[in-house]
Design an enzyme around this catalytic site. Structure first.
Site, PDB file in Angstrom:
ATOM      1  CE  LYS A  97      -4.077  -0.512   2.274  1.00 47.04           C
ATOM      2  NZ  LYS A  97      -4.568  -1.022   3.575  1.00 47.04           N
TER       3      LYS A  97
ATOM      4  NE  ARG B  54      -6.680   2.836   3.974  1.00 48.74           N
ATOM      5  CZ  ARG B  54      -7.020   4.099   3.916  1.00 48.74           C
ATOM      6  NH1 ARG B  54      -6.160   5.056   4.081  1.00 48.74           N
ATOM      7  NH2 ARG B  54      -8.379   4.522   3.552  1.00 48.74           N
TER       8      ARG B  54
ATOM      9  N   GLY C 166      -5.526 -10.956   6.800  1.00 53.02           N
ATOM     10  CA  GLY C 166      -5.711 -11.416   8.483  1.00 53.02           C
ATOM     11  C   GLY C 166      -5.160 -10.126   9.232  1.00 53.02           C
TER      12      GLY C 166
ATOM     13  CG  MET D 200      -5.431  -2.755  12.877  1.00 52.73           C
ATOM     14  SD  MET D 200      -4.200  -1.300  13.219  1.00 52.73           S
ATOM     15  CE  MET D 200      -4.494  -0.498  11.775  1.00 52.73           C
TER      16      MET D 200
ATOM     17  NE  ARG E  52      -6.522  -4.164  -4.272  1.00 57.39           N
ATOM     18  CZ  ARG E  52      -7.314  -4.218  -3.341  1.00 57.39           C
ATOM     19  NH1 ARG E  52      -6.593  -4.676  -2.186  1.00 57.39           N
ATOM     20  NH2 ARG E  52      -8.440  -4.842  -3.453  1.00 57.39           N
TER      21      ARG E  52
ATOM     22  CG  HIS F 132     -15.216 -45.871  -7.716  1.00 54.47           C
ATOM     23  ND1 HIS F 132     -16.184 -45.678  -8.120  1.00 54.47           N
ATOM     24  CD2 HIS F 132     -14.420 -46.612  -8.646  1.00 54.47           C
ATOM     25  CE1 HIS F 132     -16.288 -46.296  -9.358  1.00 54.47           C
ATOM     26  NE2 HIS F 132     -15.276 -46.880  -9.670  1.00 54.47           N
TER      27      HIS F 132
ATOM     28  NE  ARG G 245      -4.306 -43.719 -12.171  1.00 57.51           N
ATOM     29  CZ  ARG G 245      -4.813 -42.654 -12.726  1.00 57.51           C
ATOM     30  NH1 ARG G 245      -5.673 -42.781 -13.885  1.00 57.51           N
ATOM     31  NH2 ARG G 245      -4.230 -41.389 -12.164  1.00 57.51           N
TER      32      ARG G 245
ATOM     33  NE  ARG H 123      -0.346 -47.861 -12.101  1.00 57.53           N
ATOM     34  CZ  ARG H 123      -0.770 -46.861 -11.174  1.00 57.53           C
ATOM     35  NH1 ARG H 123      -0.228 -46.202 -10.576  1.00 57.53           N
ATOM     36  NH2 ARG H 123      -2.135 -46.993 -11.123  1.00 57.53           N
TER      37      ARG H 123
ATOM     38  CD  GLU I  33       4.209 -46.628  -7.227  1.00 62.13           C
ATOM     39  OE1 GLU I  33       3.018 -45.825  -7.068  1.00 62.13           O
ATOM     40  OE2 GLU I  33       4.082 -47.642  -7.780  1.00 62.13           O
TER      41      GLU I  33
ATOM     42  CB  SER J 228       7.101 -42.376 -14.200  1.00 60.55           C
ATOM     43  OG  SER J 228       5.915 -41.499 -13.778  1.00 60.55           O
TER      44      SER J 228
ATOM     45  N   GLY K 193       5.701 -41.373  -8.758  1.00 58.77           N
ATOM     46  CA  GLY K 193       4.379 -41.483  -8.270  1.00 58.77           C
ATOM     47  C   GLY K 193       4.359 -40.681  -6.891  1.00 58.77           C
ATOM     48  CB  THR K 194       4.423 -37.268  -6.234  1.00 58.38           C
ATOM     49  OG1 THR K 194       3.240 -36.908  -7.064  1.00 58.38           O
ATOM     50  CG2 THR K 194       5.639 -36.837  -6.992  1.00 58.38           C
ATOM     51  CG  ASN K 195      -1.247 -39.492  -5.962  1.00 60.46           C
ATOM     52  OD1 ASN K 195      -0.801 -38.157  -6.236  1.00 60.46           O
ATOM     53  ND2 ASN K 195      -2.290 -39.875  -6.750  1.00 60.46           N
ATOM     54  CG  ASP K 196       1.015 -44.946  -4.056  1.00 59.86           C
ATOM     55  OD1 ASP K 196       0.010 -44.395  -3.780  1.00 59.86           O
ATOM     56  OD2 ASP K 196       1.029 -46.117  -4.575  1.00 59.86           O
TER      57      ASP K 196
ATOM     58  CB  CYS L  66       2.714 -40.191 -13.595  1.00 56.57           C
ATOM     59  SG  CYS L  66       3.227 -41.669 -12.650  1.00 56.57           S
TER      60      CYS L  66
ATOM     61  CE1 TYR M  32       6.192 -38.071 -17.896  1.00 54.84           C
ATOM     62  CE2 TYR M  32       8.361 -38.196 -18.544  1.00 54.84           C
ATOM     63  CZ  TYR M  32       7.177 -38.813 -18.179  1.00 54.84           C
ATOM     64  OH  TYR M  32       7.179 -40.132 -17.858  1.00 54.84           O
TER      65      TYR M  32
END
Lengths: 879, 879
Positions: free
Chosen positions: A27, A96, A105, A107, A340, A457, A563, A618, A746, A765, A767-770, A833, A853
């Protein structure tokens, strides 16, 4: 000489104020920019730096701060020719907060500082408006008491309500001066009761208290929580802006307004906004009086309107972007209070980006245009959304798959199909879905479930199909032909609207935006691809030919994850069960043969859709009990009515494959080790499909991917199966280079031993979920929902690690794996992936870690292309 | 000049042969040592080096090998004054494999090489024993045909059986020469049928073939599997020993024997062994004729016996250990065929270690004595075992908790308790056990289950109590009052014996060794503690005062893991369920209060038993559904007969806490975050217990450990609970320094972020069980058994990572965590409390990684003390 702790807005800054946002806050920097660089009419004032705030929080006001504030107040008084809170026409100021990043969050504003028992009378005389002066003082005590002195706001609100009631006033404005006087006395008494001291009358003391309160607000729990959630650093501090008050509510030659330099909803040329005659800023926001569209200001005050338009042009030229402003007219004089870069819709973001490239006053580069469009912007234009902003939400569930949908509710997949055939729009409502509901989901406009999380699912299938879904709406009790939320009953055929982007469920039909992409969409994405070059590839996760074709349309450069488990469901499920139950190797082989034939067709279709681009397949990953019925259900049926022979056999098989922790059990390559016929069948089907594509003149590129590997020897064994099949009949007709063999990374062990495993791999590759599940020990099915909410609420995690990759833990592990693998094979191709492949922050991290990738849902491919381009540009800028 | 590829036994070795075991193999080095260093009577011969083997396996016989073998054969012929397989008294040789490490998976010995159609006649004449010569030839063809030429052994065995039958001979020795001649012709024809070539008559060709076969045997599947299982490297190769034959079966002045320099069963002084007059080595082993105890040799051949005793003394002095020998007497001349350091029982190992320290001829150091005793040795003396070696095994299960037990079988915990009260020894037999069987397990001598793995309830509880258990004996079908294995039915009250060290189940009562530790046990452990110094501490995992006291008796230096979940079972279970089901906060608080009171007593007892030593208490870890009944069971009961209100409530609760992957679900600190009252209750109980101990003049040292942490903020939050309780009423009477706050490192993320987490921790304890589960993605409950067996069989893993820590993956992660944590807090105390804390190889690794202590079951504390000492000594030697 030390750096100053206070800067006047018109101070001769050594560098452009916006370059010093970290010192002046957003500001303050914008105010200084408007004043000192653009020479716009801004009420004078000064900014106390974030450095002063940091010092004050660490050990009280730093040396010199009090003196510098005093000097700047003096200067302000001289400039204005008035005295703070004293004299015939007392100077009042606003105070201000303003941090480097916008932070809701923190003042709120304190207005009218400088008013006291004397100056309120002077103000009344000077403005010839007693009510205005008293009401300003009343508001000031209320604001200051609450924000600076910590008196509960309710103490003031309750009493003012009472006074209004007493005066029979419908609005605040109608409360007469004599009642306001009583209110002021009462408010001062309330302050004294709570603080043990009289309300401060001395303007300098008021100012010091307000500045201190702004400093402290940096540490308020709300601000701390906000920073946690938004991943903002805790050690920046906030600046404080002190500015001379101007009054838009002084008379009918005064007014106030908000204005955008272009339309933030459409991106159309021409200014856009609202204004109100004889009003203060809060009146515009509060919506008590109907505002007038900005262009009507041209009729009332043509000169002022022209001045404003010229200012807008100057702002756009200067900021090279659409700006959002607040302004006030005081007795015929225009003042800019704030500016702004303005927020905008997705559609506007695209149009602005493209039109500003062509705009000779702005001349955005393509790289800049790309940076102006975010993933959220694209999401908005890709999916339909509720058009109305006001609506009553019946209940909320998890935002499981983006987009909004409207339809009649059906509770059974078969009935849903029937209704859809009759031309009805259908919302399928289930407690949770299973593979047996898939045909119903397919015809539905959207899916709503009362149980299950973001990986249930229903959620996974809906996201895969780009179909809106709200899942785990726990307040919903699903019956056979109705559902209930509290007292509300929604029967079969009733119409509801769901928004899978927000999780909202609304009774009745909402109007939807169309979710069609504007022309600028393709333009911006083409620029993004150009910028991305070969810096970071984008592939899609697709399991069938249709999805593969859609992914290609959306610009995917291959399939990063196909899959194969979906090829085991639907009408193949009985064959799969025959294979699992097989009493003899011959029976098993027969079932496998049948599966091989159908899978070959599946693969052929996918390879055709992605001809010439790599398709990463896979091999079967989920545990076998996922293909068997539920144990408890059968056991209960057994107890109730008994089981057929076939059911009894299925129950026994389900029991024998049941696992305590299926996520950590017999799945992935472990299945292959136990049943290598299964994996070989899949490999044969794939090779045969590739050979047929070759024979048809196609160019298949098959990447066979082994899941859940933990050790080099596992991959070596799996590799030997593929190589044996390649050398056998199935490999005939497959050309050199058509097939590569790689693995998912993974499990944490695979990441740690990536150098060993790389010996056997043509590609990796992640497997960042697992990997996230195992690194945290978080089962998504179990922790998403109650536990994760609590964790985010309490700031125990910076964010949900399934939404955006955990930088330090999982991200660190990926980085370590990349480094170790490249130490052995510098050119090893590596991608990701997991669902993180479609998340902006994760994409940027993957790019920094050196992956080749990302792969994501076909529907997120445009977003990934954009984000990949932004990552590449950011990395280049960082060079 | 290149290193020789062949060394004669009497070669003038440049360094002691035993120092060149990697080149000469164990057997070759010992033969050379006896010949060239000790000057003992060894039949001359030579050793082909492991280097020659490696070269031959890589690319055929290396240059010079054939020539060097020829030269050494020439030299051997000159020494013996005879010619290989020719002349009037033909020289015969044995050919044996001999790798650096003893490897049962490799080639057997080939004896009598050099015999052919001519030399067999010369041998008959020279020995004046046609039957002996022909039988030697017959055996040679059979051995050579099978081992070198790959003819199935069965082809020979079957035909010789027939010939013996034809001759009416009861033993091989009774087959007359004329029949042996027929057999030899037939055997030669069999060889020609199978190989297409005549049996080699040329001694040099025979030798070359035998040497090649030994080389190849290094790669045999059995040898490869053996090396995998024993974690031996694959690239060492084997040496080949060629040695002149001597015949103990030449006449009555000949004989053969095996001798130990001391008693290998007891460690008693004085030689020990067996001998046979007029016999060959294999006769001693085959057990066809009754052997005579060695001391009777003194009566028959006093001079030879004295010579042997002098040799034994020389061997002990030289090897500084008890030796195992094979010898032959040929026509009054003693020949030493082989020696090595002898295998021994646990009891003997202890006695030998202590007595050799005192023996002036040997003068072992304490450090050496410690190295002579292994974990297996201690295990043997700590637990009872079957005394008889011969016994019929009814069935085998998993060796779940070491030691043997005998008792009457009972199938119900209550009946077991009753029987035990009546003074009966009881074996509790269950399909699997649950917390409701614990009182029955407590009174039983041992536990036998038909289901469940090494981490099943039965296994874990039994190991904790040091009670023998065989689990997952899958052939057993458990009924209500009997169990069945095939046709065998074992009824309630029948006696069985189980051995939890081997997994064996035997019908009837076996005699058991007593499992009492000999005096030398304490001596050796005292030396171990002395050697260990403060290099690596040893603590115990103990959950109650009794176990804590036992652990302290066994030398534990504190408790590394006190699990609190057992304090929630038994008679507390109803209270725990009340807490879980609580409808209001008050109900919950009331249940928690009740638990606090009893847990305070528990903790007080434990702190008293470990007064002055640290007690690490882990706050509640398991998911809450473990305290609720089984969902399926109740659902089936509901379907069958309906549920009571209470049961229905329990079912609903169990469903709401049920998880898809409990291992990765709501447990550990996550429970604390959801229900902080639970954790605070435990902390209060602990602090109150510590205050009471203080008041009683004790010195409590409490280490409060937070499980399953993944992020710094979690530990900071948990820490704040403890600190608040410390500052409150519960902390009164607790002295400064009585309480430390730390965390388990058991998720990969905690290990990766150890530097951040260390900021909040006074100590770390690695939970390597869970860390292994998550790093591999292996749920022990699911992968132990079928899958793990298949993995080990196929060599996909070097070993079961739950038995011995996975060095590269999990070990690497621990190392990384130690490094990161110490980078922030160099003095942070770190230990390990997983079951690996009792495993020798793991202990050595933990020491190398820089951990401060290991913690294990109270019963394994002595073993851990010994292994810790060995690790410290090994590290020192490596300096």
């Amino acid at each position: 000489m030390p750096e100053p702790l206070v800067y006047a807005f018109d101070h001769d800054h050594p560098e452009p104020p916006m370059a010093r946002k970290d010192l002046l806050g957003g500001k303050g920097a914008n105010l200084a920019e408007m004043t000192s660089v653009l020479g716009l009419p801004v009420p004078p004032g000064f900014t106390i730096t974030t450095e002063a705030c940091r010092a004050a929080l660490a050990g009280g006001w730093p040396d010199g701060l009090a003196l510098q504030v005093d000097e700047h107040v003096d200067r302000l008084e001289r400039t204005m020719g008035r005295t703070l809170g004293a004299g015939d026409d007392p100077l009042l100021v606003s105070v201000r907060s303003g941090a480097k990043f916008s932070m809701p969050g923190m003042m709120d504003t304190i207005l009218n500082l400088g008013l006291n028992d004397d100056s309120v009378e002077a103000l009344a005389r000077a403005t010839d408006d007693e009510r205005f002066a008293l009401d300003s003082y009343r508001r000031f005590i209320q604001m200051y008491g609450k924000i600076v002195l910590g008196v509960p706001g309710e103490e003031f609100d309750r009493r003012f309500e009472g006074a209004r009631d007493l005066a029979g006033a419908a609005t605040d404005h109608e409360v007469p001066p004599e009642v306001l006087s009583l209110v002021i006395d009462r408010f001062k008494a309330v302050v004294e009761d709570h603080t043990g001291e009289a309300f401060p009358q001395e303007p300098a003391a008021q100012l010091r208290g307000a500045i201190d309160a702004v400093f402290r607000s940096w540490q308020s729990p709300r601000a701390v929580t906000y920073r946690r959630r938004e991943h903002l650093p805790d050690d920046l501090g906030t600046a404080v802006n002190v500015q001379a008050m101007v009054f838009g509510n002084r008379d009918d030659e005064s007014g106030t307004g908000v204005g955008f330099t272009r339309d933030p909803a459409t991106g159309d040329q021409g200014s856009f906004g609202d204004f109100l005659v004889n009003a203060q800023g809060e009146d515009v926001v509060a919506g008590i009086r109907a505002t007038q569209p900005l262009h009507e200001m041209g009729e009332r005050w043509p000169d002022l309107y022209d001045e404003l338009q010229r200012i807008f042009e100057a702002l756009e030229r200067h900021y090279r972007d659409m700006c959002d402003t607040e302004f006030t007219v005081e007795q015929g004089k225009l003042w800019m209070l704030q500016t702004r870069v303005g927020k905008r819709t997705g559609r506007a973001a695209l149009r602005l980006a493209v039109s500003m490239v062509d705009d000779p006053a702005i001349e955005l580069t393509h790289a800049e245009a790309i940076q102006r469009v975010s993933a959220d912007h694209l999401d908005q234009v890709l999916h339909p959304q509720f058009e109305q902003v006001d609506h009553t939400v019946l209940t909320k569930g998890l935002a499981a798959s983006p987009g909004a949908a409207v339809g009649k509710v059906y509770f059974d997949a078969d009935e849903a199909v029937e209704a859809a055939h009759d031309g009805e729009d259908v919302i399928l409502v289930r407690q949770e879905t299973s593979p047996e509901d898939v045909h119903g989901m397919e015809v539905a406009q959207g899916v709503l479930t009362s149980r299950g999380g973001l990986v249930s699912h229903a959620a996974v299938v809906a996201r895969g199909w780009g179909k809106p879904a709200v899942c785990g709406a726990e307040q919903i009790v699903v019956g056979e032909d109705h559902f209930r939320v509290g007292d509300t009953v929604v029967r079969k055929g009733d119409v509801v609207s769901i928004d899978g982007t927000t999780g909202e469920v609304v009774l009745g039909a909402m109007h939807l935006t169309r979710g069609e992409t504007p022309d600028e969409f393709d333009t911006v994405l083409a620029w993004a691809d150009e910028a991305r070059g070969d810096g970071l590839g984008v592939r899609a996760n697709a399991d069938n030919a249709e999805d593969a074709a859609r992914a290609r349309d959306n610009g995917a450069e291959g399939i990063g994850l196909c899959r194969t488990e979906h090829m085991f469901l639907g009408d193949r499920l009985p064959v799969v069960r025959r294979m699992i139950l097989a009493a003899t190797p011959d029976d098993e082989d027969e079932a496998l043969e049948e599966l091989r034939r159908v899978q070959r067709e599946d693969f052929e279709g996918i390879l055709a859709a992605m001809d010439g681009l790599p398709v990463t397949v896979r091999l079967l990953d989920p545990p076998l009990h996922e293909f068997l019925p539920d144990v408890e259900e059968l056991a209960v049926k057994d107890a109730r009515v008994g089981l057929s022979d076939e059911e009894a056999e299925l129950l026994a098989a389900a029991r024998s494959w049941e696992e305590a922790n299926p996520m950590l059990g017999t799945r992935g390559v472990r299945l292959g080790v136990l049943k290598d016929g299964l994996y070989r069948m899949q490999v044969r089907a794939l090779l045969e499909a590739a050979a047929r594509r070759r024979a048809a003149g196609g160019r298949p590129i098959v990447e066979i991917m082994i899941p859940l590997v933990v050790a080099e020897a596992e991959l070596a064994l799996a590799r030997s199966w593929v190589e044996e099949e390649l050398a056998g009949a199935a490999g005939e007709g497959v050309a050199e280079g058509d097939v590569r063999i790689g693995t998912m990374i993974e499990t944490p062990r695979a990441a740690l031993c990536a150098d060993e495993i790389a010996n056997q791999a043509d590609f990796f590759s992640f497997g960042t979920n697992d990997l996230t599940q195992m690194t945290f020990g978080f089962s998504r099915d179990d922790v998403e929902g109650r536990l994760m909410e609590r964790y985010l609420e309490r700031g125990l995690l910076a964010g949900d690690p399934f939404d955006s990759i955990d930088r330090d833990g999982v991200g660190g592990l990926v980085g370590l794996a990349v480094e170790r693998a490249r130490s052995v094979k510098p050119d090893l191709k590596m991608g990701v992936c997991g669902e993180h492949g479609g998340d902006p922050a994760s994409i940027a991290l993957f790019h920094r870690l050196g992956l080749d990738y990302v792969s994501c849902s076909p529907f997120r491919v445009p977003i990934a292309r954009l984000e990949a381009a932004r990552s590449v540009l950011a990395a280049r800028a960082g060079d």
